[in-house]
Each structure stands twice: as C-alpha cells, then as structure tokens.
Design an enzyme around this catalytic site. Structure first.
Site, PDB file in Angstrom:
ATOM      1  N   GLY A  12     -42.424  -6.032  -5.212  1.00 27.94           N
ATOM      2  CA  GLY A  12     -43.522  -4.941  -4.677  1.00 27.94           C
ATOM      3  C   GLY A  12     -44.463  -4.534  -5.681  1.00 27.94           C
ATOM      4  O   GLY A  12     -44.478  -4.822  -6.721  1.00 27.94           O
ATOM      5  N   ASP A  13     -45.414  -3.723  -4.897  1.00 27.33           N
ATOM      6  CA  ASP A  13     -46.507  -3.199  -5.839  1.00 27.33           C
ATOM      7  C   ASP A  13     -47.405  -4.276  -6.446  1.00 27.33           C
ATOM      8  O   ASP A  13     -47.958  -4.168  -7.603  1.00 27.33           O
ATOM      9  CB  ASP A  13     -45.994  -2.413  -6.947  1.00 27.33           C
ATOM     10  CG  ASP A  13     -45.097  -1.189  -6.245  1.00 27.33           C
ATOM     11  OD1 ASP A  13     -45.417  -0.537  -5.241  1.00 27.33           O
ATOM     12  OD2 ASP A  13     -43.913  -1.105  -6.780  1.00 27.33           O
ATOM     13  N   LYS A  16     -50.852  -5.722  -2.702  1.00 25.47           N
ATOM     14  CA  LYS A  16     -51.002  -6.553  -1.400  1.00 25.47           C
ATOM     15  C   LYS A  16     -52.119  -5.431  -0.574  1.00 25.47           C
ATOM     16  O   LYS A  16     -53.018  -6.389   0.123  1.00 25.47           O
ATOM     17  CB  LYS A  16     -49.902  -6.496  -0.682  1.00 25.47           C
ATOM     18  CG  LYS A  16     -48.802  -7.198  -1.289  1.00 25.47           C
ATOM     19  CD  LYS A  16     -47.582  -7.035  -0.413  1.00 25.47           C
ATOM     20  CE  LYS A  16     -46.686  -5.858  -0.287  1.00 25.47           C
ATOM     21  NZ  LYS A  16     -46.188  -5.547  -1.675  1.00 25.47           N
ATOM     22  N   GLY A  40     -46.548   1.838  -0.792  1.00 23.28           N
ATOM     23  CA  GLY A  40     -47.461   2.316  -1.069  1.00 23.28           C
ATOM     24  C   GLY A  40     -48.740   1.593  -1.566  1.00 23.28           C
ATOM     25  O   GLY A  40     -48.353   0.593  -2.232  1.00 23.28           O
ATOM     26  N   HIS A  41     -49.836   1.658  -0.775  1.00 20.51           N
ATOM     27  CA  HIS A  41     -50.939   0.389  -1.049  1.00 20.51           C
ATOM     28  C   HIS A  41     -52.236   1.191  -1.201  1.00 20.51           C
ATOM     29  O   HIS A  41     -52.557   2.276  -0.453  1.00 20.51           O
ATOM     30  CB  HIS A  41     -51.247  -0.240   0.334  1.00 20.51           C
ATOM     31  CG  HIS A  41     -50.023  -1.220   0.688  1.00 20.51           C
ATOM     32  ND1 HIS A  41     -50.007  -1.619   1.952  1.00 20.51           N
ATOM     33  CD2 HIS A  41     -49.076  -1.711  -0.006  1.00 20.51           C
ATOM     34  CE1 HIS A  41     -48.928  -2.239   2.013  1.00 20.51           C
ATOM     35  NE2 HIS A  41     -48.426  -2.432   0.807  1.00 20.51           N
ATOM     36  N   GLN A 224     -43.195  -3.678   0.765  1.00 22.26           N
ATOM     37  CA  GLN A 224     -42.212  -4.319  -0.210  1.00 22.26           C
ATOM     38  C   GLN A 224     -42.638  -5.688  -0.501  1.00 22.26           C
ATOM     39  O   GLN A 224     -43.627  -6.352  -0.566  1.00 22.26           O
ATOM     40  CB  GLN A 224     -40.831  -4.182   0.239  1.00 22.26           C
ATOM     41  CG  GLN A 224     -40.682  -2.585   0.380  1.00 22.26           C
ATOM     42  CD  GLN A 224     -40.973  -1.928   1.731  1.00 22.26           C
ATOM     43  OE1 GLN A 224     -41.237  -2.596   2.786  1.00 22.26           O
ATOM     44  NE2 GLN A 224     -41.425  -0.965   1.306  1.00 22.26           N
TER      45      GLN A 224
HETATM   46  P1  IMP Z   1     -35.746   1.841   0.144  1.00 22.49           P
HETATM   47  O1  IMP Z   1     -36.777   0.765   0.823  1.00 22.49           O
HETATM   48  O2  IMP Z   1     -36.339   2.973  -0.023  1.00 22.49           O
HETATM   49  O3  IMP Z   1     -34.409   1.769   0.976  1.00 22.49           O
HETATM   50  O4  IMP Z   1     -35.564   1.316  -1.350  1.00 22.49           O
HETATM   51  C1  IMP Z   1     -34.755   0.065  -1.606  1.00 22.49           C
HETATM   52  C2  IMP Z   1     -35.339  -0.620  -2.969  1.00 22.49           C
HETATM   53  O5  IMP Z   1     -36.668  -1.248  -2.582  1.00 22.49           O
HETATM   54  C3  IMP Z   1     -35.583   0.234  -4.008  1.00 22.49           C
HETATM   55  O6  IMP Z   1     -35.272  -0.366  -5.160  1.00 22.49           O
HETATM   56  C4  IMP Z   1     -36.993   0.953  -4.084  1.00 22.49           C
HETATM   57  O7  IMP Z   1     -37.515   1.246  -5.318  1.00 22.49           O
HETATM   58  C5  IMP Z   1     -37.438  -0.423  -3.483  1.00 22.49           C
HETATM   59  N1  IMP Z   1     -38.909  -0.210  -2.785  1.00 22.49           N
HETATM   60  C6  IMP Z   1     -38.958   0.152  -1.518  1.00 22.49           C
HETATM   61  N2  IMP Z   1     -40.350   0.202  -1.332  1.00 22.49           N
HETATM   62  C7  IMP Z   1     -40.895  -0.288  -2.268  1.00 22.49           C
HETATM   63  C8  IMP Z   1     -42.495  -0.596  -2.601  1.00 22.49           C
HETATM   64  O8  IMP Z   1     -43.265  -0.398  -1.544  1.00 22.49           O
HETATM   65  N3  IMP Z   1     -42.925  -1.090  -3.834  1.00 22.49           N
HETATM   66  C9  IMP Z   1     -41.760  -1.286  -4.714  1.00 22.49           C
HETATM   67  N4  IMP Z   1     -40.603  -1.231  -4.760  1.00 22.49           N
HETATM   68  C10 IMP Z   1     -40.063  -0.583  -3.418  1.00 22.49           C
END
Ligand code: IMP
Length: 428
Positions: A12-13, A16, A40-41, A224
């Site tokens: 992620g991050d 995108k 977060g975009h 993600q």
């Molecule tokens: P959840 O999606 O909040 O359940 O988190 C599960 C895992 O995905 C954790 O390690 C979060 O830090 C990671 N995660 C969820 N959304 C993002 C994102 O947009 N960017 C990076 N990591 C994410």
C-alpha cells in the site's frame, strides 16, 4: 470500451492516487472497488493537496464521475465528512459521486471490535487502521451485514440490526465487559445520514457497464495493495478485502471482458504500515533519510511507515499475480537523497538461496534479502520529463527494475506535483 485497473504491488501507499489522477485525465469514470476509509490517497493539483480516504481520486477532475463500488465498506459518517470537506474546498461532489446500494456499512460496533481485538492480540496484533474494516467484512461474509440500501428502509434496518447484535452484544458484554448496543440508538444514528446518502445510492456496476458499452472509459482504483490482500498477502497481517485484480472485477461489478489494462504501481523503495514480515526493512539512518525525503507518514492514520529497499521478488510475484500490462514507478526522486541504492533480487532462507517469493509465512519471516547494489545519482530530478533527462544512474535503475518486472513503464513520478512525472504510455 475499456476498463483499466490501478493497483498496488506491495503493502500500500505506492502512490496509486497520483497514478489514477494522471490516467483520469482520459477517463470518464473512476471507481473504488475494495477497502474503505483505511485507504489514503493523496492528489496534488497546483498548490492544493487533496487527501482522500473513501472518495475516488478522480473526484478532483470536475468532468469525471466517481463510484464507490459494492466491494467497498462505507462508514457513513466518514463519507459525509469527506464529501463536505471536499465541497467546502469548491469541488462539486454529490452530483458526481454514486455509492453502490450493495456496499456494506461500517457500524460503530465494527470499530469497537477492531480496537478490542487489536488490544487483545498484544504483540501479535495486525496493526490495523482501527477503522472497523475487518469486522465489517466479517459480517458481510457471515451475512449479518448492514448494507447501504438498508438506510432507506427503517423496518428492515432494525430487523437486521437486531440479528447482527444478538451475538455481538454477548461478545461486548461477556468478553470485553462493555455495555450492549441498542438497536434503536444505532438505527437513529444511521438514519441521520439518510438524506445525505439517498441521492447517491445507485447500482454502480450496471451504471459502469452501460458506460463501457457506450465506449466510455473506466478507471478502477484499488485501495491497499497486493501484499495486503486477504487471500494472497502476508496473512494474517493483511486487510480483509481483495485489492488484487480479481477483487476489482467483483468489487466494481464489471465483467473481465472490459478489462484491457492493469497498471501495477510500485515505489522505487518499499514501505509498510502495520505489523507483519517485511524482508527489506531498514532500521538505520538510511531508513530515516528515505522516510523524511518521502514524507512516509500514513495519510489515513499519520503513523510513521516502515521503510526498506525495493523488494523485487515480492513485486515481480505481485506483477505476475495481477497480470499487469503496465508498470508505474513512483517516488524515484526520494532515492536522490541516498548515496547508493540497493535492490533486493532474492532471499536467503535458512541458509539456501531462494529467488521466488515464498508461499510459506515462516519462510518469509526467515527471509534475508540478497541485494544488488546500484550507484546513486546526484542532483535534483524533479524537473525531468523524459527518461533521457534522468541522470545515467537513475536511468539504469529504472531500466533494471522495468526489465526485472517485465512490464513496460507507463509513468515514473519524480516529484509530488501533478506535472512532476515522466509519462511514457497513457494506458487508458
Ligand atoms: P485494516 O485494513 O485496517 O484492517 O488493516 C490491516 C492491515 O492493512 C494493517 O497492517 C494496516 O496498516 C494495513 N493497511 C490498511 N489500509 C492501508 C493502506 O491504505 N495503506 C497501507 N496499509 C494499509
């Protein structure tokens, strides 16, 4: 009549939002297909910076219609706040945003469960964003979910809440020592958003398919990324949806026949937020240098991101899994801050070399990266607009990554501004 998916190849991050924004200049629709406000975009337009969590990044282009697909989990409060904040900055949002009636809602008890579970896991925690994502998807699969369409029918809403709370209240009271939730309180909370949500509720899959049949162009924007995918990622340190290409089809309601391009996005290095294995993670001054140069702090939660060198076996595996047709390489300028650049080209696992990406989680925990060292480059590359403008060493880095991954680059970002990019092939 083409659809293009933009998805992340690591944790992620990857930028995108930025890539989607560039491709959206040629798109009619931009659709989010998975995740929720855990994403977060960031999109920059001139001196303005937009941080988006739930609303697709195409919203910053006034001629683009955006959809939140059936595969997304929607927190109505967060959506309302985000839409209002964007409108306060002069964007027209409600007349260009459709939310699928089949999408599931994130309820307050999902967020509470997310926090309780993470606390209970202690050192084994996942490091979630605490936005209730996992519990909301659990309810969807368990068929206890509350959907966006339920907001327009108070009777059905209350019946569904009653069913959902039967087991949940027992957990809140007996496991976590909390007060039970009341159906009437939750229904009143949700119905406060009825007027706001109702005009946007739609069958977004049918809407997109009609557009595609009319030769319009659709961009599917992943939240993600591949290594956080519930099936393919570093389970259990993953999210609860499928950000990979199959999730794009299921979560947006379009058929594979329309899918022409899959753009895989990777940073020139690697980052991860939350817990779980990350073989190339750095703990030295270089990590700090990259973190500061790349502003590596989460858009959704503000957490400092873990930083490491580019993990090619992981990215190559993700590229193959998603069948990418194009590659986008982001944040190349950040590597201008380091003297030499390492790229992981394989792993040593329990004394043996392994060039693929391990299936077994234990192997991934034991994997030690094998690096190829490449020379760094001097100077500011933010003004480069063509590959030939790059310093030789930066060009060689780019060519090495492109050849290893085996997909043509369509975009290289060399700075945070919209125009600070080398755009080679526009995919849509
Ligand atoms: P959840 O999606 O909040 O359940 O988190 C599960 C895992 O995905 C954790 O390690 C979060 O830090 C990671 N995660 C969820 N959304 C993002 C994102 O947009 N960017 C990076 N990591 C994410």
């Amino acid at each position: 009549m083409t659809a293009t998916v933009v998805l992340g190849l690591a944790w992620g991050d990857e930028g995108k939002g930025r890539v989607c924004d560039a491709l959206a200049s040629d798109a009619d629709y931009v659709s989010r297909y998975s995740g929720g406000n855990n994403a977060g975009h960031t999109v920059r337009v001139g001196s303005e910076e937009f941080k988006l969590n739930l609303v697709p990044s195409g919203i910053v282009r006034e001629d683009v219609v955006c959809t939140i697909g059936n595969g997304v989990v929607v927190n109505p409060e967060a959506l309302c706040e985000e839409v209002q904040a964007l409108e306060a900055r002069g964007l027209s949002v409600r007349d260009r945003l459709k939310v699928d009636g089949r999408a599931h809602l994130i309820m307050p008890y999902h967020i509470a469960l997310d926090s309780h579970r993470e606390l209970a896991l202690g050192d084994a925690r996942i490091g979630t964003t605490n936005r209730g994502i996992g519990p909301a998807y659990e309810d969807k699969v368990a068929r206890y979910g509350i959907r966006v369409q339920d907001i327009s029918d108070e009777g059905i809403l209350k019946a569904k809440l009653k069913a959902a709370l039967r087991e949940k209240n027992a957990i809140f009271e007996n496991v976590y020592g909390e007060k039970p939730y009341e159906v009437s309180d939750l229904a009143s909370w949700l119905l406060e958003y009825e007027d706001f949500m109702a005009p946007m509720i739609s069958d977004t899959g049918t809407f997109l398919r009609e557009g595609l049949e009319n030769r319009e162009k659709v961009l599917l924007e992943g939240g993600q990324a591949t290594l956080l995918d519930n099936d393919h990622g570093t389970y259990p340190f993953v999210t609860s949806s499928n950000p990979t290409v199959g999730g794009a089809i299921v979560g947006s309601g379009i058929s594979t026949q329309y899918l022409e391009y899959v753009v895989g996005v990777t940073k020139a290095y690697t980052t991860r937020v939350g817990d779980g294995p990350m073989p190339t993670e750095l703990f030295d001054e270089t990590a700090e240098t990259i973190r500061e140069a790349g502003h590596e702090y989460g858009t959704a939660t503000g957490r400092a991101r873990r930083v490491g060198w580019l993990d090619l076996p992981a990215v190559k595996w993700a590229a193959s899994l998603n069948g990418i047709t194009h590659l986008a390489l982001t944040l190349l300028d950040v590597l201008s801050a380091v003297e030499k650049v390492n790229v992981c080209v394989g792993y040593e696992i329990d004394g043996k070399r392994f060039d693929g990406y391990p299936m077994h989680q234990t192997d991934l925990h034991h994997a030690r990266p094998i690096y190829k060292e490449l020379p760094g480059w001097d100077g500011d590359i933010t003004g480069c607009r063509m590959r030939v403008d790059l310093p030789r060493e930066a060009r060689e880095f780019v060519e090495f990554v492109e050849a290893e991954i085996g997909a043509p680059l369509c975009m290289i970002s060399v700075g945070p501004e919209r125009e600070q990019a080398i755009v080679e092939r526009i995919a849509v």
